[in-house]
Scaffold this motif. Structure first.
Motif, short mmCIF file in Angstrom:
data_model
loop_
_atom_site.label_atom_id
_atom_site.label_comp_id
_atom_site.label_asym_id
_atom_site.label_seq_id
_atom_site.Cartn_x
_atom_site.Cartn_y
_atom_site.Cartn_z
N TRP A 137 0.84 -1.20 0.00
CA TRP A 137 0.00 0.00 0.00
C TRP A 137 0.87 1.25 0.00
N PRO A 138 0.34 2.37 -0.47
CA PRO A 138 1.12 3.62 -0.51
C PRO A 138 1.68 4.00 0.85
N GLU A 143 0.72 9.64 -2.36
CA GLU A 143 0.75 8.44 -3.19
C GLU A 143 -0.59 7.72 -3.19
N SER A 144 -1.33 7.83 -2.10
CA SER A 144 -2.60 7.15 -1.95
C SER A 144 -3.62 7.58 -3.01
N TRP A 149 -7.28 1.65 -5.22
CA TRP A 149 -7.81 1.01 -4.02
C TRP A 149 -8.89 -0.01 -4.35
N SER A 150 -9.53 0.11 -5.50
CA SER A 150 -10.60 -0.83 -5.85
C SER A 150 -10.08 -2.27 -5.98
N GLN A 151 -8.79 -2.42 -6.18
CA GLN A 151 -8.18 -3.75 -6.29
C GLN A 151 -7.82 -4.34 -4.92
N GLU A 152 -8.09 -3.62 -3.85
CA GLU A 152 -7.68 -4.05 -2.51
C GLU A 152 -8.82 -4.56 -1.64
#
Length: 157
Positions: A137-138, A143-144, A149-152
């Motif tokens: 994660w960022p 960076e976030s 995030w949809s892939q997490e």
């Protein structure tokens, strides 16, 4: 114990705005000098009695373990559905109680519980530890914003 909202979150014309109640606006004095704030708000749309009873979640993260306790997640399912997020201030109007943010994952009308200035002296931890499943994660707020995030998350449809 009684929580008192100090305002609400508004999603207006593609912008996230904190609308602070008139009686609380004096508390905004000096906040406009900070670039970022920590925002505490209530996940009111997920304030469901059954969800408040949950203690363990089944695979909430794609790369995570099969189960996680709710206190090992940042999701809205909690005994008290309180959210905390850091956001950048893009505009500030104390007189009208408006704090415009660059982003906040909150629904329109969510009760605003508190605002705190972001300060690195109390928020940045240089030597922290996290599980291997989220080590990719960022490493910063900046960076976030570019991270997918949809892939997490394993969101239920």
């Amino acid at each position: 114990m009684k929580l008192q909202a100090i305002g609400r979150v508004a999603q207006q014309d593609g912008k996230t705005v904190l609308v602070v109640d008139e009686g609380m606006r004096a508390g905004l004095t000096g906040l406009g000098e900070f670039s970022h704030v920590m925002v505490l708000y209530w996940f009111d749309q997920l304030d469901i009695p059954e969800l408040r009873e949950e203690r363990v979640m089944s695979k909430p993260y794609v790369h995570g373990p099969e189960t996680l306790g709710i206190f090992a997640t940042r999701g809205p399912v909690r005994p008290n559905p309180i959210a905390v997020s850091v956001a950048g201030i893009t505009a500030f109007d104390q007189e009208n109680g408006i704090v415009e943010l660059d982003f906040l994952d909150a629904e329109d009308g969510s009760p605003l519980l508190d605002i705190k200035p972001y300060t690195p002296s109390s928020e940045i931890i240089k030597n922290y530890r996290s599980p291997e499943w989220c080590a990719h994660w960022p490493q910063s707020y900046e960076e976030s914003g570019e991270f997918d995030w949809s892939q997490e998350f394993n969101f239920e449809e």
